[in-house]
Motif scaffolding. Structure first.
Motif, PDB file in Angstrom:
ATOM      1  N   ALA A 786       0.819  -1.221   0.000  1.00 41.24           N
ATOM      2  CA  ALA A 786       0.000   0.000   0.000  1.00 41.24           C
ATOM      3  C   ALA A 786       0.850   1.268   0.000  1.00 41.24           C
ATOM      4  O   ALA A 786       0.324   2.353  -0.241  1.00 41.24           O
ATOM      5  CB  ALA A 786      -0.931   0.002   1.211  1.00 41.24           C
ATOM      6  N   GLU A 787       2.152   1.148   0.283  1.00 46.31           N
ATOM      7  CA  GLU A 787       3.062   2.296   0.276  1.00 46.31           C
ATOM      8  C   GLU A 787       4.065   2.100  -0.851  1.00 46.31           C
ATOM      9  O   GLU A 787       5.107   1.455  -0.673  1.00 46.31           O
ATOM     10  CB  GLU A 787       3.787   2.415   1.612  1.00 46.31           C
ATOM     11  CG  GLU A 787       2.881   2.726   2.783  1.00 46.31           C
ATOM     12  CD  GLU A 787       2.403   4.160   2.749  1.00 46.31           C
ATOM     13  OE1 GLU A 787       3.074   4.994   2.102  1.00 46.31           O
ATOM     14  OE2 GLU A 787       1.364   4.449   3.360  1.00 46.31           O
ATOM     15  N   PRO A 788       3.791   2.617  -2.064  1.00 49.98           N
ATOM     16  CA  PRO A 788       4.649   2.329  -3.219  1.00 49.98           C
ATOM     17  C   PRO A 788       6.120   2.689  -3.013  1.00 49.98           C
ATOM     18  O   PRO A 788       7.003   1.918  -3.404  1.00 49.98           O
ATOM     19  CB  PRO A 788       4.024   3.176  -4.341  1.00 49.98           C
ATOM     20  CG  PRO A 788       2.613   3.364  -3.925  1.00 49.98           C
ATOM     21  CD  PRO A 788       2.633   3.441  -2.422  1.00 49.98           C
ATOM     22  N   ALA A 789       6.391   3.844  -2.423  1.00 46.33           N
ATOM     23  CA  ALA A 789       7.790   4.254  -2.265  1.00 46.33           C
ATOM     24  C   ALA A 789       8.552   3.288  -1.357  1.00 46.33           C
ATOM     25  O   ALA A 789       9.679   2.889  -1.658  1.00 46.33           O
ATOM     26  CB  ALA A 789       7.850   5.677  -1.705  1.00 46.33           C
ATOM     27  N   THR A 790       7.937   2.914  -0.241  1.00 42.97           N
ATOM     28  CA  THR A 790       8.602   1.988   0.687  1.00 42.97           C
ATOM     29  C   THR A 790       8.755   0.609   0.064  1.00 42.97           C
ATOM     30  O   THR A 790       9.824  -0.024   0.167  1.00 42.97           O
ATOM     31  CB  THR A 790       7.794   1.888   1.988  1.00 42.97           C
ATOM     32  OG1 THR A 790       7.649   3.183   2.552  1.00 42.97           O
ATOM     33  CG2 THR A 790       8.481   0.969   2.985  1.00 42.97           C
ATOM     34  N   SER A 791       7.706   0.112  -0.581  1.00 41.75           N
ATOM     35  CA  SER A 791       7.778  -1.197  -1.229  1.00 41.75           C
ATOM     36  C   SER A 791       8.849  -1.210  -2.309  1.00 41.75           C
ATOM     37  O   SER A 791       9.589  -2.188  -2.465  1.00 41.75           O
ATOM     38  CB  SER A 791       6.416  -1.553  -1.832  1.00 41.75           C
ATOM     39  OG  SER A 791       6.448  -2.827  -2.432  1.00 41.75           O
ATOM     40  N   CYS A 792       8.975  -0.115  -3.046  1.00 40.61           N
ATOM     41  CA  CYS A 792       9.998  -0.024  -4.095  1.00 40.61           C
ATOM     42  C   CYS A 792      11.396  -0.101  -3.499  1.00 40.61           C
ATOM     43  O   CYS A 792      12.270  -0.803  -4.026  1.00 40.61           O
ATOM     44  CB  CYS A 792       9.798   1.260  -4.889  1.00 40.61           C
ATOM     45  SG  CYS A 792      11.034   1.548  -6.167  1.00 40.61           S
ATOM     46  N   ARG A 793      11.629   0.613  -2.420  1.00 37.30           N
ATOM     47  CA  ARG A 793      12.962   0.571  -1.790  1.00 37.30           C
ATOM     48  C   ARG A 793      13.315  -0.846  -1.344  1.00 37.30           C
ATOM     49  O   ARG A 793      14.447  -1.287  -1.481  1.00 37.30           O
ATOM     50  CB  ARG A 793      13.005   1.536  -0.605  1.00 37.30           C
ATOM     51  CG  ARG A 793      13.057   2.997  -0.996  1.00 37.30           C
ATOM     52  CD  ARG A 793      13.467   3.879   0.185  1.00 37.30           C
ATOM     53  NE  ARG A 793      12.493   3.811   1.257  1.00 37.30           N
ATOM     54  CZ  ARG A 793      11.454   4.624   1.378  1.00 37.30           C
ATOM     55  NH1 ARG A 793      11.253   5.562   0.458  1.00 37.30           N
ATOM     56  NH2 ARG A 793      10.616   4.525   2.402  1.00 37.30           N
ATOM     57  N   LEU A 794      12.339  -1.548  -0.795  1.00 41.10           N
ATOM     58  CA  LEU A 794      12.596  -2.919  -0.359  1.00 41.10           C
ATOM     59  C   LEU A 794      12.863  -3.841  -1.546  1.00 41.10           C
ATOM     60  O   LEU A 794      13.739  -4.720  -1.479  1.00 41.10           O
ATOM     61  CB  LEU A 794      11.398  -3.419   0.450  1.00 41.10           C
ATOM     62  CG  LEU A 794      11.223  -2.774   1.831  1.00 41.10           C
ATOM     63  CD1 LEU A 794       9.840  -3.057   2.393  1.00 41.10           C
ATOM     64  CD2 LEU A 794      12.302  -3.270   2.794  1.00 41.10           C
ATOM     65  N   LEU A 795      12.155  -3.655  -2.630  1.00 39.92           N
ATOM     66  CA  LEU A 795      12.402  -4.463  -3.823  1.00 39.92           C
ATOM     67  C   LEU A 795      13.783  -4.191  -4.402  1.00 39.92           C
ATOM     68  O   LEU A 795      14.455  -5.116  -4.889  1.00 39.92           O
ATOM     69  CB  LEU A 795      11.317  -4.185  -4.872  1.00 39.92           C
ATOM     70  CG  LEU A 795       9.922  -4.752  -4.561  1.00 39.92           C
ATOM     71  CD1 LEU A 795       8.903  -4.234  -5.556  1.00 39.92           C
ATOM     72  CD2 LEU A 795       9.953  -6.280  -4.559  1.00 39.92           C
ATOM     73  N   LEU A 796      14.218  -2.949  -4.351  1.00 42.52           N
ATOM     74  CA  LEU A 796      15.575  -2.640  -4.816  1.00 42.52           C
ATOM     75  C   LEU A 796      16.613  -3.341  -3.945  1.00 42.52           C
ATOM     76  O   LEU A 796      17.620  -3.855  -4.443  1.00 42.52           O
ATOM     77  CB  LEU A 796      15.802  -1.128  -4.806  1.00 42.52           C
ATOM     78  CG  LEU A 796      14.963  -0.302  -5.787  1.00 42.52           C
ATOM     79  CD1 LEU A 796      15.320   1.179  -5.677  1.00 42.52           C
ATOM     80  CD2 LEU A 796      15.161  -0.781  -7.211  1.00 42.52           C
ATOM     81  N   GLU A 797      16.384  -3.343  -2.636  1.00 42.57           N
ATOM     82  CA  GLU A 797      17.285  -4.060  -1.743  1.00 42.57           C
ATOM     83  C   GLU A 797      17.313  -5.546  -2.087  1.00 42.57           C
ATOM     84  O   GLU A 797      18.390  -6.180  -2.105  1.00 42.57           O
ATOM     85  CB  GLU A 797      16.842  -3.857  -0.295  1.00 42.57           C
ATOM     86  CG  GLU A 797      17.727  -4.553   0.726  1.00 42.57           C
ATOM     87  CD  GLU A 797      17.242  -4.380   2.151  1.00 42.57           C
ATOM     88  OE1 GLU A 797      17.777  -5.056   3.058  1.00 42.57           O
ATOM     89  OE2 GLU A 797      16.310  -3.569   2.371  1.00 42.57           O
ATOM     90  N   ALA A 798      16.137  -6.122  -2.377  1.00 40.50           N
ATOM     91  CA  ALA A 798      16.077  -7.536  -2.743  1.00 40.50           C
ATOM     92  C   ALA A 798      16.838  -7.800  -4.036  1.00 40.50           C
ATOM     93  O   ALA A 798      17.557  -8.812  -4.157  1.00 40.50           O
ATOM     94  CB  ALA A 798      14.621  -7.971  -2.877  1.00 40.50           C
ATOM     95  N   GLY A 799      16.691  -6.899  -5.004  1.00 42.50           N
ATOM     96  CA  GLY A 799      17.410  -7.086  -6.259  1.00 42.50           C
ATOM     97  C   GLY A 799      18.919  -7.041  -6.089  1.00 42.50           C
ATOM     98  O   GLY A 799      19.660  -7.838  -6.695  1.00 42.50           O
ATOM     99  N   VAL A 800      19.402  -6.132  -5.288  1.00 42.41           N
ATOM    100  CA  VAL A 800      20.843  -6.057  -5.024  1.00 42.41           C
ATOM    101  C   VAL A 800      21.333  -7.342  -4.355  1.00 42.41           C
ATOM    102  O   VAL A 800      22.407  -7.869  -4.673  1.00 42.41           O
ATOM    103  CB  VAL A 800      21.156  -4.824  -4.165  1.00 42.41           C
ATOM    104  CG1 VAL A 800      22.604  -4.843  -3.704  1.00 42.41           C
ATOM    105  CG2 VAL A 800      20.867  -3.544  -4.938  1.00 42.41           C
ATOM    106  N   LEU A 801      20.555  -7.864  -3.413  1.00 41.35           N
ATOM    107  CA  LEU A 801      20.930  -9.126  -2.761  1.00 41.35           C
ATOM    108  C   LEU A 801      20.969 -10.269  -3.767  1.00 41.35           C
ATOM    109  O   LEU A 801      21.873 -11.133  -3.710  1.00 41.35           O
ATOM    110  CB  LEU A 801      19.939  -9.441  -1.645  1.00 41.35           C
ATOM    111  CG  LEU A 801      20.062  -8.599  -0.369  1.00 41.35           C
ATOM    112  CD1 LEU A 801      18.874  -8.850   0.552  1.00 41.35           C
ATOM    113  CD2 LEU A 801      21.370  -8.900   0.350  1.00 41.35           C
TER     114      LEU A 801
END
Length: 890
Positions: A786-801
């Motif tokens: 429900a929070e696009p900006a926060t969800s996006c940051r977490l997905l970027l972290e997942a991609g880097v991992l």
């Protein structure tokens, strides 16, 4: 002094204002009262809203000026004090707070607060105790400070009620309030647009800066918006009705100025993005518009005002972004629906529930005014180091700190003010109805905001509310027979003695506040130094640090400066609620660092174990042995013991102080007392990370490793600062996988372990930790959909991992998911381009690079990547000197 007589006020006659006199004493008396109004309504809000001790000094100065004004008037023949119901409530409130800090017999304390000694078994005066607690307040220093504020507010309001004799007097006060609204709103906007991060461009506050939101000279946007909401009724009155001499024409300068001020105040309130403040301002405007008497022309102007207000809201929200304003209300709605603001570290309902439990434990007189920050951790889960200074609800907060009796006094005072406003609206003439409308609007704002925040503990807000209520009661008590008063007739000598006594009492309060104002910069300096030390201490976990003890020297120098600041702070304000505890901990830290610098291996734990087995005959022998074994550094241990004991006398709920006493109990010949002291710390701070760590260490010394591991896990999860300390201890002893098995960390803990062990282990050894972290990040991102900006940051972290784990195709899919989640994220597009290049997906790579370059054409690295992409895919060499747009079109 003659006996008091009870008689109703005349319902049909308003005492006319006394004709102005020209002699110097009358001018002096009027000047003193005007000075009191300006200090309380204009100057105090500029001093951090009165939250800073300097603001409290200004409030007390206002009360002194008001006292002088009344004394001069009484000595000149007007010695009648009309004691009203609001005076009675002020006296009752001050009496409640005074009782909280007066030493009482144990039997009385048990009868009033039976829960108190179950919280403090080591302060019940028994054989195993280390002292005896004899006050109802659990934070007496803060309670005394609150008593000083209440005294100043009570005197100021009482004199105001006596001084107000007519609508003209009230209009004079409202004029000051109106200009205060304009000044505070203008300062807030200018500070936001052209500020340097400091309050009023000069004061650097330790706990936050003046940027980030429109908050003016207040420490919090909610306090800023709450202050404007309480006073916006006076601005609305000026916009609709004009000044006292207004003829109601559209060219009336008073009304034009009122509309401009209303626009400014409305813009500042909405720009603060304070949800409670916006709702409170809306309530004030609705009530004010509904209650203000209006002619046909003023009805038209009210419609104009509504349209203008809506336009102001639209402009302010448009500047900040409608999504930010709407998003904050959406977060609040979800929080109320599910019981908290997920992931934000702040759960409003959890605070309310904890407050209700505290009221149940201390129902009659509460835990002491100003004690919420100390009491809240008793009933709350871990707050990750966040200090909840108030209960996020005015009524619950009053109930916690002053009990149901204090809450009843506040409710009665509000009811009296509301009754006065209603009486003026129902029975007054048109000027009196205007006053009633403003009072009703201010009360509506104050009550509405207090349902979801506690702005009353900000002296500027509560004083303004008291001022409006006092004006209403003063006018209504002279008009309506249902509001009786008791006339106390004082002779000149009695009035002079009474005035001098109150002034001396206020001067004593001011002296205490001045000392606190001098101590505050020292405390804030120590807070800043603590952050620097904490940041520098993060390097202690670096490989090879133990071989370079000289690296601790700069850290020790900062620690010496911090200790010196804390010592000066504690000397200026001996009852500071946190300075003594911080001083005790700082001395222990200096002891450890000095031992490291001296190259001696015998640490505090070694001293404690050796003292327990040494068979010393007396505490003096223990101290002598420690001085021989530790050298000059032993002085830090002795002084830390004294500071911790002093901190307990100031704040018995200080868990860290109990932990220091537990660590140093061997110095007084009672090493066996450590277990009881740690248990006491666990009672008063069951979720504190430091207390949990010390309890784990004690369990390990006792041989209960199961309990120790459980407490270490809880400590690791509770606070980032304690998390770093545990990592420093485990880093040389365990692998990253073993640390995860031991601590069972959450996402923040997995991040910390990954970062710490990355300097010691290979990517292959870190694979298990990163697998766990990746799974946790993806699940958390799903929770934040429900929070696009926060969800996006977490997905970027997942991609880097995923990239670190060698899963580049999966990383590209994750980055593309982040792009779909938040299409405006530059990092999502950039990382997608890099991952697409790595897997040779030229279509996606070109699309993402072109998107990035259209928004940041000055990025040379992106231009180089696009050029190489063309070389690989098309064999086309980028034209030297081409512009970014030409490169994209090529």
């Amino acid at each position: 002094m003659k006996a008091a007589t009870l008689r109703p006020a005349r319902p049909h006659r308003v005492r006319p204002a006394e004709p102005p006199r020209s002699d110097a004493m009358d001018r002096f008396e009027a000047g003193c009262f005007d000075l009191a109004i300006v200090l309380a309504i204009v100057a105090m809000p500029l001093a951090m809203g009165g939250r800073h001790p300097l603001g409290q000094v200004l409030l007390t100065a206002a009360a002194i000026a008001a006292t002088v004004s009344w004394t001069v008037r009484a000595c000149r023949g007007d010695g009648v004090w009309r004691l009203n119901a609001l005076d009675a409530m002020a006296i009752a409130g001050m009496a409640i707070v005074a009782v909280q800090v007066i030493p009482l017999p144990r039997t009385w304390i048990v009868a009033i607060s039976p829960r108190l000694f179950s919280l403090l078994p080591l302060l019940d005066g028994g054989a195993r105790s280390v002292g005896a607690w004899d006050q109802l307040s659990l934070a007496p220093g803060e309670t005394i400070a609150c008593l000083g504020i209440l005294l100043a507010q009570g005197v100021f309001a009482a004199v105001l009620v006596q001084r107000v004799r007519s609508v003209a007097d009230v209009e004079r006060i409202f004029r000051v309030v109106t200009w205060a609204m304009g000044i505070i709103a203008a300062v807030g906007i200018m500070q936001y647009l052209a500020g340097n991060g400091r309050y009023l461009w000069i004061y650097e506050f330790a706990h936050n800066d003046a940027g980030g939101a429109v908050k003016g000279t207040f420490t919090n946007r909610n306090h800023f918006a709450g202050f404007l909401a309480i006073g916006c009724g006076t601005v609305l009155l000026r916009a609709i009705a004009g000044g006292s001499g207004s003829r109601g024409g559209w060219n009336d300068r008073e009304r034009l100025g009122g509309w401009l001020l209303l626009a400014l105040v409305g813009f500042a309130t909405v720009s603060s993005l304070s949800r409670g403040g916006c709702l409170a301002a809306a309530a004030a405007i609705v009530v004010g518009l509904g209650c203000l008497p209006r002619s046909s022309e003023r009805r038209v102007s009210s419609v104009f005002g509504g349209i203008a207000a809506a336009a102001i809201v639209a402009v302010a929200a448009g500047i900040h972004g409608w999504d930010r304003l709407v998003g904050r209300f959406e977060v609040l709605g979800r929080a109320l629906a599910v019981g908290g603001e997920a992931g934000g570290g702040f759960e409003r309902l959890a605070v309310w529930q904890a407050a209700c439990r505290s009221i149940g434990d201390f129902p009659w007189l509460g835990t002491g005014a100003g004690s919420h920050a100390d009491v809240a951790p008793l009933a709350m889960p871990s707050t990750a180091g966040i200090v909840f200074t108030h209960a996020e609800n005015g009524f619950l907060n009053v109930g916690v700190e002053t009990g149901l009796i204090g809450l009843a006094v506040v409710l009665i005072a509000i009811a009296i003010s509301m009754a006065a406003a209603w009486a003026l609206l129902a029975r007054g003439d048109e000027p009196e109805r205007r006053v009633g409308a403003v009072v009703a609007a201010g009360l509506a704002a104050g009550v509405t905001h207090s349902l979801a925040d506690f702005t009353w503990y900000v002296p500027a807000c509560s004083t303004l509310l008291v001022t409006l209520g006092g004006c209403g009661v003063a006018l209504a008590s002279r008009r309506i027979a249902r509001l009786p008063t008791i006339d106390l007739r004082l002779g000149r000598h009695a009035a002079a003695v009474a005035g001098a006594g109150v002034a001396l009492l206020l001067c004593g309060t001011a002296a205490r506040q001045i000392a606190a104002a001098r101590a505050e910069p020292l405390w804030e300096e120590s807070v800043k130094l603590a952050r620097q030390i904490e940041s520098a201490a993060a390097g202690l976990a670096a490989p090879g640090y133990a071989a370079r003890p000289d690296a601790a020297a700069p850290l020790l120098e900062k620690l010496d400066v911090r200790i010196a600041s804390l010592e000066r702070c504690a000397s200026l304000r001996p009852d500071h609620p946190r300075a003594r505890a911080a001083l005790a901990l700082a001395r222990l830290e200096r002891f450890g660092l000095s031992r490291l610098l001296s190259g001696r291996s015998l640490g505090l734990v070694d001293l404690k174990l050796a003292a327990g087995k040494g068979g010393f005959a007396s505490p003096d022998e223990v101290v002598a042995w420690v001085r021989r074994a530790a050298g000059p550094a032993a002085a830090d241990l002795e002084r830390a013991l004294d500071d911790a004991a002093a901190a307990i006398r100031i704040s018995p709920l200080s868990g860290e102080s109990w932990c220091v006493l537990a660590q140093l109990a061997f110095l007084v010949g009672r090493p066996e007392a450590s277990r009881d002291l740690v248990a006491q710390a666990m009672v008063v701070r069951p979720s504190d990370a430091l207390v949990l760590f010390e309890a784990a260490s004690q369990s390990a010394l006792d041989g209960d490793m199961v309990r120790a591991n459980e407490l270490w896990r809880a400590s690791f999860a509770a606070d980032p600062r304690q998390r770093a300390r545990i990592i420093r201890l485990l880093l040389p002893r365990l692998t990253s996988a073993e640390a995860c098995d031991l601590l069972e960390p959450d996402l923040a803990g997995l991040r910390a372990i990954d970062a710490a062990w990355a300097v010691r282990e290979t990517p292959k050894a870190l694979k298990e930790v990163r697998e766990r972290r990746l799974a946790r990040v993806l699940s958390t991102a799903d929770e934040w959909r429900a929070e696009p900006a926060t969800s996006c940051r977490l997905l970027l972290e997942a991609g880097v991992l995923e990239q670190r784990l060698g899963r580049t195709p999966e990383a590209l899919a994750t980055f593309q998911s982040a792009v779909r989640t938040d299409p405006s994220s530059f990092d999502a597009h950039r990382l997608s381009a890099d991952a697409a290049i790595a897997v040779e997906d030229w279509v996606v790579a070109r699309r993402e690079l072109e998107w990035c370059l259209l928004r940041r054409p000055d990025r040379k690295d992106l231009l180089e990547k696009l050029g190489k992409l063309r070389e690989r895919r098309e064999g086309v060499v980028q034209v030297s000197g081409a512009t970014p747009a030409e490169t994209i079109r090529h």
